[in-house]
Design an enzyme around this catalytic site. Structure first.
Site, mmCIF file in Angstrom:
data_model
loop_
_atom_site.group_PDB
_atom_site.id
_atom_site.type_symbol
_atom_site.label_atom_id
_atom_site.label_comp_id
_atom_site.label_asym_id
_atom_site.label_seq_id
_atom_site.Cartn_x
_atom_site.Cartn_y
_atom_site.Cartn_z
ATOM 1 N N GLU A 88 0.920 -1.110 -0.121
ATOM 2 C CA GLU A 88 0.015 0.002 0.076
ATOM 3 C C GLU A 88 1.106 1.340 0.094
ATOM 4 O O GLU A 88 2.026 1.126 0.704
ATOM 5 C CB GLU A 88 -0.827 0.206 1.342
ATOM 6 C CG GLU A 88 -1.466 -1.115 1.471
ATOM 7 C CD GLU A 88 -2.110 -1.414 2.949
ATOM 8 O OE1 GLU A 88 -2.366 -0.266 3.680
ATOM 9 O OE2 GLU A 88 -2.219 -2.555 3.476
ATOM 10 N N LYS A 133 2.385 4.656 1.492
ATOM 11 C CA LYS A 133 2.460 5.163 2.731
ATOM 12 C C LYS A 133 2.091 6.779 2.610
ATOM 13 O O LYS A 133 3.034 7.565 2.159
ATOM 14 C CB LYS A 133 3.750 5.156 3.260
ATOM 15 C CG LYS A 133 3.766 5.665 4.541
ATOM 16 C CD LYS A 133 5.513 5.530 5.259
ATOM 17 C CE LYS A 133 5.455 5.887 6.609
ATOM 18 N NZ LYS A 133 5.172 7.482 6.769
ATOM 19 N N ASP A 155 1.685 10.266 3.177
ATOM 20 C CA ASP A 155 2.072 11.612 3.963
ATOM 21 C C ASP A 155 1.101 12.612 4.506
ATOM 22 O O ASP A 155 0.869 13.774 3.960
ATOM 23 C CB ASP A 155 3.186 12.365 3.286
ATOM 24 C CG ASP A 155 4.130 13.281 4.098
ATOM 25 O OD1 ASP A 155 3.914 12.978 5.443
ATOM 26 O OD2 ASP A 155 4.914 13.870 3.618
ATOM 27 N N TYR A 215 -7.378 2.671 5.081
ATOM 28 C CA TYR A 215 -6.512 1.394 4.880
ATOM 29 C C TYR A 215 -6.492 0.330 5.864
ATOM 30 O O TYR A 215 -5.791 -0.450 5.708
ATOM 31 C CB TYR A 215 -5.293 2.074 4.766
ATOM 32 C CG TYR A 215 -4.576 2.984 5.858
ATOM 33 C CD1 TYR A 215 -4.076 2.216 6.821
ATOM 34 C CD2 TYR A 215 -4.669 4.195 5.792
ATOM 35 C CE1 TYR A 215 -3.497 2.930 7.911
ATOM 36 C CE2 TYR A 215 -4.148 5.047 6.963
ATOM 37 C CZ TYR A 215 -3.573 4.582 7.908
ATOM 38 O OH TYR A 215 -3.028 5.071 8.913
ATOM 39 N N LYS A 264 10.595 3.319 2.986
ATOM 40 C CA LYS A 264 10.478 4.792 2.838
ATOM 41 C C LYS A 264 11.226 5.168 1.427
ATOM 42 O O LYS A 264 12.165 4.407 1.355
ATOM 43 C CB LYS A 264 10.759 5.705 3.908
ATOM 44 C CG LYS A 264 9.994 5.244 5.042
ATOM 45 C CD LYS A 264 9.947 6.373 6.401
ATOM 46 C CE LYS A 264 9.439 7.487 6.142
ATOM 47 N NZ LYS A 264 9.398 8.644 7.183
ATOM 48 N N CYS A 287 -2.910 45.588 -9.073
ATOM 49 C CA CYS A 287 -2.618 44.821 -7.741
ATOM 50 C C CYS A 287 -3.443 43.515 -7.834
ATOM 51 O O CYS A 287 -4.884 43.650 -8.002
ATOM 52 C CB CYS A 287 -2.988 45.618 -6.613
ATOM 53 S SG CYS A 287 -2.666 44.555 -4.895
ATOM 54 N N CYS A 306 -6.204 43.997 -4.537
ATOM 55 C CA CYS A 306 -7.262 45.069 -4.676
ATOM 56 C C CYS A 306 -7.297 45.848 -5.814
ATOM 57 O O CYS A 306 -8.447 46.516 -6.146
ATOM 58 C CB CYS A 306 -6.657 46.201 -3.763
ATOM 59 S SG CYS A 306 -5.224 47.092 -4.134
ATOM 60 N N CYS A 325 2.160 48.229 -5.276
ATOM 61 C CA CYS A 325 0.835 48.670 -5.348
ATOM 62 C C CYS A 325 0.575 49.968 -4.745
ATOM 63 O O CYS A 325 1.136 50.337 -3.568
ATOM 64 C CB CYS A 325 -0.237 47.667 -4.489
ATOM 65 S SG CYS A 325 -1.669 48.139 -4.235
ATOM 66 N N CYS A 359 -5.132 48.839 0.090
ATOM 67 C CA CYS A 359 -5.046 47.752 -0.037
ATOM 68 C C CYS A 359 -4.935 46.612 1.171
ATOM 69 O O CYS A 359 -4.253 47.008 2.079
ATOM 70 C CB CYS A 359 -3.736 47.405 -1.242
ATOM 71 S SG CYS A 359 -3.455 45.746 -1.338
#
Length: 678
Positions: A134, A136, A138, A245, A332, A422, A425, A438, A443
């Site tokens: 299966e 693994k 994360d 699982y 791993k 921007c 905004c 900007c 903003c």
């Protein structure tokens, strides 16, 4: 596979022209609610587990809205209703719950000799075995418990014996069943991995960066942090999913891992398609190597594979240590180092308005740290390096801290250009050298900083509005523009955490007092880039506010100490419609910037300060003296008439004054000889 609910009118081609809610009696409402819940749960299964929906999104939304309306109208709420997936009330804390059985960790290694040694020990004990191979994941491990076919609770792994109750959050994940089919075991405890899909992770980080928030380092941290939030409504808004699982405990009779997976699939749990059964350890190694080559193409993060003995009798004979089962092993992958893919390039707006391109990356390990983004500094560097979305790049951590793209090793698509507006905004963007800014002071990405500056002592001098209060007002939605300050009212302020009537009244009094302000101080308070207190006073002396709004670069260049960069910044600021609107709103609110005529009482006098004069800020003294004709400079020269030596003075200016023969005045002499004349 979960069977389609029989005789349910809301499964296939549902008629969503519902009768008004107030025309139903309670029995009719209960019957419709039951059908709607069953249908919506089936549609969730088809969409989120099977990826094969049978109705259009709009029809689903109409069924969902009808269910919500009926539950509200007839008070038919249920914690396992599909409507609860949108999140409930915030929690005060996460309670600790004991696991059904201990959730042990796995033996793990990335070395091939270790997986072969694991297999040898098993074969020596129970003979040759098949393995369940299966991915693994994360992600974030959870135990989910069902009683009488209904979702009962979800618990984090914690210390393996006890974990935190995250039921309200896990319930929001649409691939988690809330009800199991009628033939489900009376009791079932399963184990799954909550994760954040890569595409959802990148989109979440993009939204966070655009808001000015720190991005998550990797999908695992994002998933783990989300599952443990105290606000289920926030959790519901984040892109979480889950793979199941393991069957931890059940009233059903199971003899092998293959039967456990069959049961999970039959009951509607989402099981990963890469799960398979292999004959021996060589096949386990081949499986791991194949997934390692393919992991970049998966929509979820994996950091290895898990091999489990398939037969449950063999597992029982092998047993467990205090920490891990002897019948399972995590093989791993090696850590990724330094090279990854640019998934997307977005633009982050900092609190000074600076626009910085950021590369969102497929997470990669660099010197032991997982990196999911890297600064690209500016458009020139992007062009120089040839960075494109989809490109393979090499990273370094500058000074072992800030990740940077240092080389493009392959490809990429299209070209990147800095935006004209921007991204937060939609305000004007001005370029200065290699950088873009900007120009909209309101903003949201820079509003907190602008608000703090506007209220600071050298600006509008509004006490009680420091960094914490500014953040609170912006987060509460009370301030979306600097002009909103003068629309604050007592009731809104008192409703904030930590505010009382007295603090609210004090702030409102400070705001009222701030309305009478010198024009130079007001210009400085606006926070125009490159315009400090001295330049603001010079602009106020040269222009009225109306004149400054319409001033050209040439007009501004005629003012002492205003060069091309400063002039462009002022013009860009007032070219922004949002900034002009904000200034007009401030004036409408009663703010009265007063242009002070320059007197001649101190005409021709040049003064320098070192140290502080009690009762005044340096800015106040400078403004006072210059308003009456004096010239205040920052360094001592032969043209200086007086050096005012206040408290805690420096030595350099005093030494320069002695060398140039400049007279010095202490604060008392300064008041008598100079301040008394104004």
């Amino acid at each position: 596979m979960v069977e389609e609910p029989a005789d349910n009118p809301y499964v296939r081609d549902p008629d969503t022209s519902f009768a008004p809610v107030d025309e139903l009696n309670e029995d009719e409402a209960r019957e419709q609610v039951a059908d709607l819940r069953a249908a919506i749960e089936y549609h969730d299964y088809r969409y989120y587990v099977e990826n094969d929906p049978v109705i259009a999104d709009r029809a689903y939304d109409e069924l969902f809205e009808r269910l919500q309306a009926l539950e509200d109208a007839f008070d038919l709420h249920d914690e396992n209703s599909p409507t609860q997936r949108v999140g409930g009330e915030p929690l005060d804390e996460l309670e600790t719950v004991e696991h059904v059985v201990p959730l042990l960790s796995l033996q793990s290694s990335g070395e091939v000799d270790e997986i072969r040694e694991f297999d040898r020990r098993i074969c020596d004990r129970v003979g040759e075995v098949n393995y369940s191979a299966e991915p693994k994941f994360d992600g974030f491990s959870v135990e989910v418990v069902y009683e009488d076919g209904a979702f009962d609770r979800a618990v984090t792994r914690g210390d393996g014996q006890r974990g935190e109750d995250v039921s309200a959050n896990v319930r929001t994940i649409r691939s988690v069943p809330l009800h199991l089919p009628d033939d489900a075991p009376d009791f079932l405890a399963v184990r799954g991995e909550v994760y954040m899909p890569r595409s959802g992770f990148q989109e979440l980080n993009e939204r966070r960066i655009e808001r000015g928030d720190d991005p998550f380092a990797n999908p695992r941290n994002a998933a783990a942090g989300t599952v443990r939030l105290l606000d289920p409504e926030t959790v519901a808004d984040r892109p979480l999913d889950v793979f199941f699982y393991d069957v931890i405990d059940t009233s059903a009779d199971l003899d092998a891992q293959t039967e456990a997976f069959d049961l999970l699939r039959d009951l509607g749990f989402r099981v990963n398609d890469e799960t398979t059964v292999v004959d021996d350890v060589d096949a386990v190694i081949d499986y791991r190597n194949r997934l390692m080559d393919e992991r970049d193409d998966l929509e979820y993060e994996i950091d290895g594979i898990v091999a489990k003995v398939v037969d449950f009798d063999a597992r029982e004979e092998l047993g467990s240590t205090a920490r891990h089962p002897r019948w399972a092993f995590a093989y791993k992958f090696p850590a990724r180092t330094g090279e990854t893919t640019v998934e997307r390039i977005i633009v982050q707006v900092g609190r000074t308005g600076k626009l910085t391109p950021v590369a969102l990356l497929d997470p990669v390990d660099v010197q032991g740290v997982t990196i999911s983004r890297a600064t690209l500094h500016n458009a020139s560097q992007i062009e120089r390096l040839g960075v494109r979305e989809g490109a393979s790049v090499r990273l370094e951590r500058a000074g072992d801290v800030i990740p940077e793209v240092v080389e493009v090793t392959e490809g990429g698509n299209g070209y990147f250009e800095m935006p004209d507006a921007c991204p937060v905004c939609d305000g004007n963007v001005a370029q200065e050298g290699e950088h873009h800014y900007c120009t909209n002071a309101s903003c949201p990405a820079q509003l907190r900083r602008s608000l703090q500056h506007f209220c600071s002592r050298d600006a509008m001098d509004i006490e009680g509005l420091g960094a914490e209060a500014a953040d609170q007002l912006v987060e509460a939605g009370l301030i979306e523009s600097l002009a909103d300050l003068y629309d604050l009212d007592r009731d809104s302020l008192v409703a904030l955490d930590g505010w009382g009537e007295r603090s609210a009244d004090n702030l409102l009094a400070e705001l009222e007092a701030s309305k009478h302000v010198a024009l130079g101080t007001f210009i400085y308070a606006l926070g125009i880039r490159h315009v400090g207190t001295e330049r603001a006073r010079a602009l106020a002396a040269a222009f009225s506010l109306d004149e400054l709004l319409d001033a050209t670069v040439e007009d501004l260049r005629a003012v002492d100490d205003v060069g091309p960069e400063v002039a462009e910044a002022v013009v860009d600021y007032f070219d922004s419609e949002a900034n002009v609107e904000m200034v007009e709103r401030l004036l409408d609110a009663g703010v009265e910037p007063e242009r002070q005529e320059r007197g001649d009482e101190l005409d021709g006098l040049t003064v320098v300060f070192t140290g502080s004069v009690p009762g005044y800020t340096r800015s106040e003294l400078t403004e006072l003296l210059e308003t009456h004709g004096a010239n205040v400079t920052s360094s001592v020269s032969g043209e200086t008439d007086y050096l005012v030596v206040g408290e805690n003075p420096g030595t350099r200016k005093r030494e320069q004054a002695e060398a140039e023969g400049v007279k010095t005045l202490d604060p008392t002499a300064f008041e008598e000889r100079i301040l008394s004349r104004v």
